[in-house]
Enzyme design. Structure first.
Site, PDB file in Angstrom:
ATOM      1  N   ASP A   8       0.465 -11.624  -1.577  1.00  0.00           N
ATOM      2  CA  ASP A   8       0.801 -12.798  -0.482  1.00  0.00           C
ATOM      3  C   ASP A   8       0.383 -14.111  -1.100  1.00  0.00           C
ATOM      4  OD1 ASP A   8      -1.999 -13.083  -0.347  1.00  0.00           O
ATOM      5  OD2 ASP A   8      -2.311 -12.265   1.631  1.00  0.00           O
ATOM      6  N   CYS A  65      -3.793  -9.625  -2.791  1.00  0.00           N
ATOM      7  CA  CYS A  65      -4.044 -10.426  -1.542  1.00  0.00           C
ATOM      8  C   CYS A  65      -5.454 -11.058  -1.660  1.00  0.00           C
ATOM      9  CB  CYS A  65      -3.589  -9.710  -0.180  1.00  0.00           C
ATOM     10  SG  CYS A  65      -4.803  -8.418   0.205  1.00  0.00           S
ATOM     11  N   GLY A  66      -5.807 -11.593  -0.516  1.00  0.00           N
ATOM     12  CA  GLY A  66      -7.092 -12.404  -0.588  1.00  0.00           C
ATOM     13  C   GLY A  66      -8.119 -11.425  -1.169  1.00  0.00           C
ATOM     14  N   THR A  67      -8.216 -10.350  -0.321  1.00  0.00           N
ATOM     15  CA  THR A  67      -9.332  -9.162  -0.728  1.00  0.00           C
ATOM     16  C   THR A  67      -8.873  -8.172  -1.274  1.00  0.00           C
ATOM     17  OG1 THR A  67      -8.982  -8.109   1.547  1.00  0.00           O
ATOM     18  CG2 THR A  67     -10.625  -9.834   1.321  1.00  0.00           C
ATOM     19  N   HIS A  98      -9.495  10.513 -11.805  1.00  0.00           N
ATOM     20  CA  HIS A  98      -9.904  11.429 -10.845  1.00  0.00           C
ATOM     21  C   HIS A  98      -8.870  11.500  -9.459  1.00  0.00           C
ATOM     22  CE1 HIS A  98     -14.347  12.120 -12.012  1.00  0.00           C
ATOM     23  NE2 HIS A  98     -13.729  12.185 -12.986  1.00  0.00           N
ATOM     24  N   ARG A 109      -9.443 -13.706  -3.951  1.00  0.00           N
ATOM     25  CA  ARG A 109     -10.437 -14.423  -3.468  1.00  0.00           C
ATOM     26  C   ARG A 109     -11.804 -13.839  -3.707  1.00  0.00           C
ATOM     27  NH1 ARG A 109      -7.447 -15.963   2.203  1.00  0.00           N
ATOM     28  NH2 ARG A 109      -6.195 -17.410   1.372  1.00  0.00           N
ATOM     29  N   HIS A 134      -9.774  18.040  -9.741  1.00  0.00           N
ATOM     30  CA  HIS A 134      -9.006  16.723  -9.379  1.00  0.00           C
ATOM     31  C   HIS A 134      -7.793  16.920  -8.586  1.00  0.00           C
ATOM     32  CE1 HIS A 134     -12.863  14.848 -10.754  1.00  0.00           C
ATOM     33  NE2 HIS A 134     -12.179  15.141 -12.088  1.00  0.00           N
ATOM     34  N   ARG A 137      -7.681  18.432  -5.452  1.00  0.00           N
ATOM     35  CA  ARG A 137      -8.176  17.128  -4.107  1.00  0.00           C
ATOM     36  C   ARG A 137      -7.085  16.264  -4.068  1.00  0.00           C
ATOM     37  NH1 ARG A 137     -14.059  16.970  -7.395  1.00  0.00           N
ATOM     38  NH2 ARG A 137     -14.845  18.797  -6.448  1.00  0.00           N
TER      39      ARG A 137
HETATM   40  C1  RB5 Z   1      -4.777 -13.997   4.153  1.00  0.00           C
HETATM   41  O1  RB5 Z   1      -5.440 -15.008   4.795  1.00  0.00           O
HETATM   42  C2  RB5 Z   1      -5.757 -12.835   4.050  1.00  0.00           C
HETATM   43  O2  RB5 Z   1      -6.062 -12.244   5.164  1.00  0.00           O
HETATM   44  C3  RB5 Z   1      -5.172 -11.792   3.039  1.00  0.00           C
HETATM   45  O3  RB5 Z   1      -4.770 -12.370   2.062  1.00  0.00           O
HETATM   46  C4  RB5 Z   1      -6.030 -10.596   2.871  1.00  0.00           C
HETATM   47  O4  RB5 Z   1      -7.204 -10.889   2.498  1.00  0.00           O
HETATM   48  C5  RB5 Z   1      -5.982  -9.637   3.800  1.00  0.00           C
HETATM   49  O5  RB5 Z   1      -6.548  -8.183   3.653  1.00  0.00           O
END
Ligand code: RB5
Length: 154
Positions: A8, A65-67, A98, A109, A134, A137
């Site tokens: 993203d 993405c951010g996370t 696994h 981020r 493995h 599973r």
């Molecule tokens: C975007 O602001 C953020 O929500 C996205 O990059 C992500 O971290 C979502 O899981």
């Protein structure tokens, strides 16, 4: 290896560096976007890369993405996808060895680009441990997916 990558708006710079890193190592990269810094919806890119992996258009996927969470959750809705968020190399190694995961996700981020490259390297260098517990599973994961697709999770 042929690798599909998606992201993203939060991950444009990191994606560019990861693509360069992969190409320098001789991998073919298909970039499924986004390539705009405008705010966008991560489920779209998670699904596109998930489909490319499930349809075997690429060997492996990378999502940022951010996370790493939202985009991996989207990819995991596609049948046949096993996407794992990894913020360090140990989890990346185990996810391949696994869980036979086929999409690596991480957060722009959360981790820096050098750690991201290290995680990517471990991911691509690690094979699934075929057979045995493995495999059983992972087959059980597929069976859950089948039951839900048939509309009866019992
Ligand atoms: C975007 O602001 C953020 O929500 C996205 O990059 C992500 O971290 C979502 O899981």
């Amino acid at each position: 290896m042929k690798i599909g990558i998606g992201n993203d708006h939060s991950a444009l710079e990191m994606k560019a560096e990861i693509i360069e890193y992969l190409e320098q190592r001789g991998h073919e990269v298909i970039d499924y976007g986004t390539n705009s810094s405008e705010s966008c919806d991560y489920p779209h890119y998670g699904e596109i890369v998930g489909r490319a992996v499930a349809d075997k258009k690429v060997d492996q996927g990378i999502l940022i993405c951010g996370t790493g969470l939202g985009i991996s959750l989207a990819a995991n809705k596609v049948k046949g996808v096993r996407a794992a968020v990894c913020s360090e190399p140990f989890t990346a190694r185990m996810a391949r060895m696994h869980n036979n995961c086929n999409i690596l996700a991480f957060g722009s981020r959360v981790i820096g680009v050098e750690l991201a490259k290290m995680i990517v390297e471990v991911w691509l260098d690690t094979e699934f441990e075929l057979g045995g517990r493995h495999q059983r599973r992972v087959d059980m994961l597929d069976a859950i997916e089948e039951r839900w697709n048939q509309g009866s999770c019992v």
